[in-house]
Design a protein around this motif. Structure first.
Motif, PDB file in Angstrom:
ATOM      1  N   ILE A   1     -81.183 -17.165  33.150  1.00  0.00           N
ATOM      2  CA  ILE A   1     -81.254 -16.888  31.825  1.00  0.00           C
ATOM      3  C   ILE A   1     -82.481 -16.094  31.176  1.00  0.00           C
ATOM      4  O   ILE A   1     -83.418 -16.149  31.810  1.00  0.00           O
ATOM      5  CB  ILE A   1     -80.967 -18.490  30.829  1.00  0.00           C
ATOM      6  N   THR A   2     -82.070 -15.160  30.580  1.00  0.00           N
ATOM      7  CA  THR A   2     -83.049 -14.094  29.821  1.00  0.00           C
ATOM      8  C   THR A   2     -82.832 -14.072  28.307  1.00  0.00           C
ATOM      9  O   THR A   2     -82.233 -14.735  27.729  1.00  0.00           O
ATOM     10  CB  THR A   2     -83.016 -12.673  30.554  1.00  0.00           C
ATOM     11  N   ASP A   3     -83.590 -13.244  27.594  1.00  0.00           N
ATOM     12  CA  ASP A   3     -83.371 -13.272  26.367  1.00  0.00           C
ATOM     13  C   ASP A   3     -82.285 -12.516  25.912  1.00  0.00           C
ATOM     14  O   ASP A   3     -81.615 -12.567  24.515  1.00  0.00           O
ATOM     15  CB  ASP A   3     -84.597 -12.259  25.509  1.00  0.00           C
ATOM     16  N   VAL A   4     -81.206 -11.829  26.708  1.00  0.00           N
ATOM     17  CA  VAL A   4     -80.149 -11.346  26.487  1.00  0.00           C
ATOM     18  C   VAL A   4     -78.987 -12.431  26.722  1.00  0.00           C
ATOM     19  O   VAL A   4     -77.616 -11.980  26.242  1.00  0.00           O
ATOM     20  CB  VAL A   4     -79.797  -9.991  27.147  1.00  0.00           C
ATOM     21  N   GLY A   5     -79.187 -13.463  27.052  1.00  0.00           N
ATOM     22  CA  GLY A   5     -78.190 -14.227  27.440  1.00  0.00           C
ATOM     23  C   GLY A   5     -78.411 -15.047  28.818  1.00  0.00           C
ATOM     24  O   GLY A   5     -79.078 -14.562  29.576  1.00  0.00           O
ATOM     25  N   PRO A   6     -77.387 -16.193  29.025  1.00  0.00           N
ATOM     26  CA  PRO A   6     -77.040 -16.720  30.164  1.00  0.00           C
ATOM     27  C   PRO A   6     -76.690 -15.585  31.474  1.00  0.00           C
ATOM     28  O   PRO A   6     -75.838 -14.745  30.761  1.00  0.00           O
ATOM     29  CB  PRO A   6     -76.408 -17.825  30.177  1.00  0.00           C
ATOM     30  N   VAL A   7     -77.119 -15.596  32.424  1.00  0.00           N
ATOM     31  CA  VAL A   7     -76.590 -14.375  33.625  1.00  0.00           C
ATOM     32  C   VAL A   7     -76.057 -14.989  34.588  1.00  0.00           C
ATOM     33  O   VAL A   7     -76.651 -15.900  35.300  1.00  0.00           O
ATOM     34  CB  VAL A   7     -77.971 -13.651  33.842  1.00  0.00           C
ATOM     35  N   ASP A   8     -74.858 -14.369  34.925  1.00  0.00           N
ATOM     36  CA  ASP A   8     -74.030 -14.549  36.108  1.00  0.00           C
ATOM     37  C   ASP A   8     -74.650 -13.607  37.216  1.00  0.00           C
ATOM     38  O   ASP A   8     -74.084 -12.425  37.027  1.00  0.00           O
ATOM     39  CB  ASP A   8     -72.561 -14.675  35.838  1.00  0.00           C
ATOM     40  N   TYR A   9     -75.664 -13.727  38.032  1.00  0.00           N
ATOM     41  CA  TYR A   9     -76.032 -12.639  38.813  1.00  0.00           C
ATOM     42  C   TYR A   9     -75.290 -12.265  39.871  1.00  0.00           C
ATOM     43  O   TYR A   9     -75.612 -11.297  40.536  1.00  0.00           O
ATOM     44  CB  TYR A   9     -77.613 -13.197  39.534  1.00  0.00           C
ATOM     45  N   THR A  10     -74.266 -13.108  40.389  1.00  0.00           N
ATOM     46  CA  THR A  10     -73.367 -12.734  41.392  1.00  0.00           C
ATOM     47  C   THR A  10     -72.255 -11.506  40.796  1.00  0.00           C
ATOM     48  O   THR A  10     -72.272 -10.625  41.542  1.00  0.00           O
ATOM     49  CB  THR A  10     -72.311 -13.837  41.717  1.00  0.00           C
ATOM     50  N   ASN A  11     -72.252 -11.680  39.534  1.00  0.00           N
ATOM     51  CA  ASN A  11     -71.361 -10.632  38.996  1.00  0.00           C
ATOM     52  C   ASN A  11     -72.312  -9.580  38.345  1.00  0.00           C
ATOM     53  O   ASN A  11     -71.740  -8.471  37.442  1.00  0.00           O
ATOM     54  CB  ASN A  11     -70.424 -11.225  38.347  1.00  0.00           C
ATOM     55  N   LEU A  12     -73.530  -9.737  38.093  1.00  0.00           N
ATOM     56  CA  LEU A  12     -74.299  -8.846  37.143  1.00  0.00           C
ATOM     57  C   LEU A  12     -73.971  -8.846  35.988  1.00  0.00           C
ATOM     58  O   LEU A  12     -73.966  -7.863  35.241  1.00  0.00           O
ATOM     59  CB  LEU A  12     -74.420  -7.638  38.145  1.00  0.00           C
ATOM     60  N   THR A  13     -73.863  -9.917  35.241  1.00  0.00           N
ATOM     61  CA  THR A  13     -73.254  -9.672  33.910  1.00  0.00           C
ATOM     62  C   THR A  13     -73.853 -10.901  33.106  1.00  0.00           C
ATOM     63  O   THR A  13     -73.918 -11.878  33.828  1.00  0.00           O
ATOM     64  CB  THR A  13     -71.969  -9.673  33.895  1.00  0.00           C
ATOM     65  N   THR A  14     -73.851 -10.967  31.745  1.00  0.00           N
ATOM     66  CA  THR A  14     -74.275 -12.164  30.991  1.00  0.00           C
ATOM     67  C   THR A  14     -72.660 -13.056  30.903  1.00  0.00           C
ATOM     68  O   THR A  14     -71.687 -12.345  31.048  1.00  0.00           O
ATOM     69  CB  THR A  14     -74.508 -11.946  29.708  1.00  0.00           C
ATOM     70  N   PHE A  15     -72.678 -14.429  30.568  1.00  0.00           N
ATOM     71  CA  PHE A  15     -71.429 -14.903  30.502  1.00  0.00           C
ATOM     72  C   PHE A  15     -71.602 -16.051  29.454  1.00  0.00           C
ATOM     73  O   PHE A  15     -72.785 -16.427  28.824  1.00  0.00           O
ATOM     74  CB  PHE A  15     -71.360 -15.838  31.979  1.00  0.00           C
ATOM     75  N   ASP A  16     -70.418 -16.476  28.940  1.00  0.00           N
ATOM     76  CA  ASP A  16     -70.285 -17.569  28.049  1.00  0.00           C
ATOM     77  C   ASP A  16     -70.395 -18.998  28.500  1.00  0.00           C
ATOM     78  O   ASP A  16     -69.446 -18.963  29.347  1.00  0.00           O
ATOM     79  CB  ASP A  16     -69.098 -17.254  27.129  1.00  0.00           C
ATOM     80  N   PRO A  17     -71.200 -19.860  28.277  1.00  0.00           N
ATOM     81  CA  PRO A  17     -71.319 -20.946  29.022  1.00  0.00           C
ATOM     82  C   PRO A  17     -70.016 -21.904  28.537  1.00  0.00           C
ATOM     83  O   PRO A  17     -70.030 -22.962  29.109  1.00  0.00           O
ATOM     84  CB  PRO A  17     -72.542 -21.687  28.444  1.00  0.00           C
ATOM     85  N   VAL A  18     -69.401 -21.639  27.390  1.00  0.00           N
ATOM     86  CA  VAL A  18     -68.168 -22.517  26.955  1.00  0.00           C
ATOM     87  C   VAL A  18     -67.011 -21.926  27.616  1.00  0.00           C
ATOM     88  O   VAL A  18     -66.604 -20.832  27.147  1.00  0.00           O
ATOM     89  CB  VAL A  18     -68.111 -22.433  25.320  1.00  0.00           C
TER      90      VAL A  18
END
Length: 593
Positions: A570-587
């Motif tokens: 998680i960074t200031d831009v959001g939670p990160v899915d690093y396998t797919n190199l993108t942020t994600f919605d935890p809900v």
């Protein structure tokens, strides 16, 4: 160790014995890491340089100081091949006080945590501080900042244009910690940094955890020379067979030596000559209680490595990997006079430390009072973020009551986070954390005044039953991170750090339980190592009193923004899915009642 025509003449004369030595280390047994031999030898030192080794009777003058090494073994100063000293929460000066008496005389570092909070201006101040310290830092320019995909926020962005400047600095010895995904994604700034390194004949240092097969091949084709991060010994073996120098990491929270040393003890002993050591991230408590690189050498010996080989791993191997063996790594004429007096190669307890030709430590203490420099406003801490309220840490959704299927980042070791699906209650439009299910909230707040970003997500593994904890030291971006099961306590923790100008804090039931101030950039302190170690213990106990079962609850938390290891961060831009190199919605799904 600058060399000009004038002082080269002087050094050559000192090497020939025409100029007497300033110091002679007499009566010791030389551990010759170049030839794997041990034999009696004296060492003559002129200024910061080793002038002669062996019979040095020709080098002793009436003013030569004698250091008695009778019965001791002379070992080169130890080299930490990859470290973020800032993670110890000790400034360079305080860190030197902790590690130099243990025999660590050099380290390779990007000093990147300082750069993330203060840019090149702050870096220059730290490099000036290094020059007043007995600890040498061979600086690698970070391949870029920030290190994150998607890009998070730091105070200073290290670009390929910055590399064009800083790779010309005399302090620059390479490109620091080049993360695999940035080569794989063909990031322009990263490739620009490597392009400059090739032009300047500088080595490229790596960071490629879990890299195997085609991905590893592609990484190596990008010009990377070495790596400090392998998760098992098979990974070490593959990387070495493909030509890499390997560093075995043994940090305060990642104990990789026992597994990775198997590449040498079980697979192929000849690999040892290209293996060296690093500690990466250490706490003041660990260093004071166990030692530093000296402890890693002892661990290797205990794992079955021959003492000479283990000492080579802590000295010359690292120097050769980083192409600094003409300066450090051995007790040889022309090298910097970094010499340890140890009790024996087998036991390896450091008793006396000489750096730059000066006796600086004995019996685990510096022999002189090392003072930190006055701190300018560049490195004085200020958290440029707005105060928070309870509402900032409430996860709101478009549903009044029911349940929510949520992805929680489940910590499995300090850097590895896996997916954990949980069902949480929704009340009055808010998804509630659940201490009974070991689900807490975590948030990162941008603290440099650049955009005001704030993120919010869910995590597991800390087992917090109440309260919150927060830190303004959180590599690699060093934004403000807070975790808790009570939004009011989370807000209190954040606001207290903003008021105090940075640090680490544990809060429960509306009260500040423990606090460690970090006035140097919000990430470090000039306090004595013993003071920081005592406060580390108090902070950990306070977090454990809130229910945490982790050995280093705050350290595990402040590693959450590191995205370079799959799967989640998680960074200031959001939670990160690093396998797919993108942020994600935890809900994942809302289930209305």
């Amino acid at each position: 160790m600058e060399r000009t025509i004038a002082n080269l003449k002087e050094m050559i004369r000192a090497g020939r014995g025409i100029i007497p030595a300033d110091t002679v280390v007499k009566g010791g047994n030389l551990v010759n890491v170049m030839t794997s031999e041990i034999y009696p030898a004296d060492v003559a030192i002129y200024k910061d340089m080793i002038a002669a080794v062996g019979d040095v009777s020709d080098y002793t003058g009436p003013g030569t100081k004698i250091i008695d090494a009778e019965g001791k073994y002379l070992v080169p100063g130890l080299i930490d091949g990859h470290i973020h000293s800032e993670c110890s929460k000790l400034s360079i000066t305080s860190f030197a006080k902790a590690v130099v008496p243990c025999g660590t005389t050099s380290m390779i570092s990007g000093l990147d945590e300082y750069i993330s909070v203060s840019g090149l201006e702050g870096l220059k101040e730290v490099l000036a501080e290094v020059k007043q310290s007995p600890l040498k830092v061979f600086w690698g320019a970070p391949y870029k900042t920030p290190y994150t995909i998607p890009e998070s926020t730091v105070s200073f962005n290290f670009t390929k244009e910055v590399h064009e400047e800083v790779q010309q600095w005399p302090e620059c010895f390479g490109v620091w910690e080049t993360v695999r995904e940035f080569l794989q994604e063909e990031d322009e700034n990263t490739l620009g940094a490597i392009e400059q390194a090739f032009k300047n004949r500088l080595p490229v240092f790596g960071c490629a955890p879990m890299a195997r097969g085609n991905d590893l091949n592609g990484y190596l084709c990008g010009g990377v020379r070495l790596d400090h991060e392998s998760y098992d010994h098979e990974e070490v073996v593959e990387k070495m067979r493909k030509g890499m120098h390997m560093l075995i990491r043994e940090s305060s929270v990642t104990h990789f030596l026992a597994e990775n040393i198997r590449a040498v003890t079980e697979v192929n002993p000849y690999m040892a000559r290209r293996v060296s050591f690093c500690t990466d991230d250490v706490t003041a408590t660990d260093v004071l209680e166990k030692g530093h690189l000296d402890n890693v050498v002892r661990l290797a010996i205990a794992a079955g490595v021959e003492p000479m080989t283990a000492i080579q791993m802590g000295t010359i191997n690292s120097a050769e990997a980083y192409r600094i063996d003409h300066l450090v790594g051995s007790i040889s004429p022309g090298r910097i006079a970094d010499i340890l007096l140890v009790d024996s190669p087998e036991e390896f307890h450091v008793e006396t430390v000489i750096t730059n030709g000066q006796l600086v430590a004995q019996n685990k203490k510096l022999t002189y009072d090392l003072k930190a420099p006055e701190r300018s406003t560049v490195l004085k801490s200020e958290l440029k973020c707005q105060k928070t309220t309870k509402a900032d840490f409430e996860y709101r959704v478009d549903m009044i009551n029911g349940t929510a299927d949520v992805l929680a980042m489940d910590v499995q070791g300090p850097f590895v986070r896996k997916r954990r699906d949980v069902v949480l209650n929704v009340e009055d439009g808010i998804i509630l954390p659940d201490p009974e299910q070991d689900v807490a909230l975590v948030s990162v707040l941008e603290r440099f005044g650049r955009n005001g970003n704030r993120s919010l997500a869910f995590c597991s593994g800390w087992n917090l039953k109440r309260g919150a904890m927060a830190s303004s030291a959180a590599p690699d971006d060093n934004n403000l991170i807070v975790m808790g099961v009570n939004p009011e306590d989370m807000s209190l923790a954040v606001n207290y750090l903003i008021e105090q100008g940075g640090g680490q804090v544990v809060v429960a039931d509306g009260e500040i339980i423990e606090f460690l101030p970090l006035p140097v950039g919000g990430i470090a302190s000039d306090e004595e190592p013993e003071v920081i170690a005592a406060q580390e213990k108090k902070l950990n106990k306070a977090a454990q009193d809130l229910g945490s079962t982790l050995p280093e609850p705050l350290m595990y938390m402040f590693f959450l923004p590191i995205t370079a290891i799959p799967d989640y961060a998680i960074t200031d831009v959001g939670p990160v899915d690093y396998t797919n190199l993108t942020t994600f919605d935890p809900v994942i799904k809302l289930n209305e009642q």
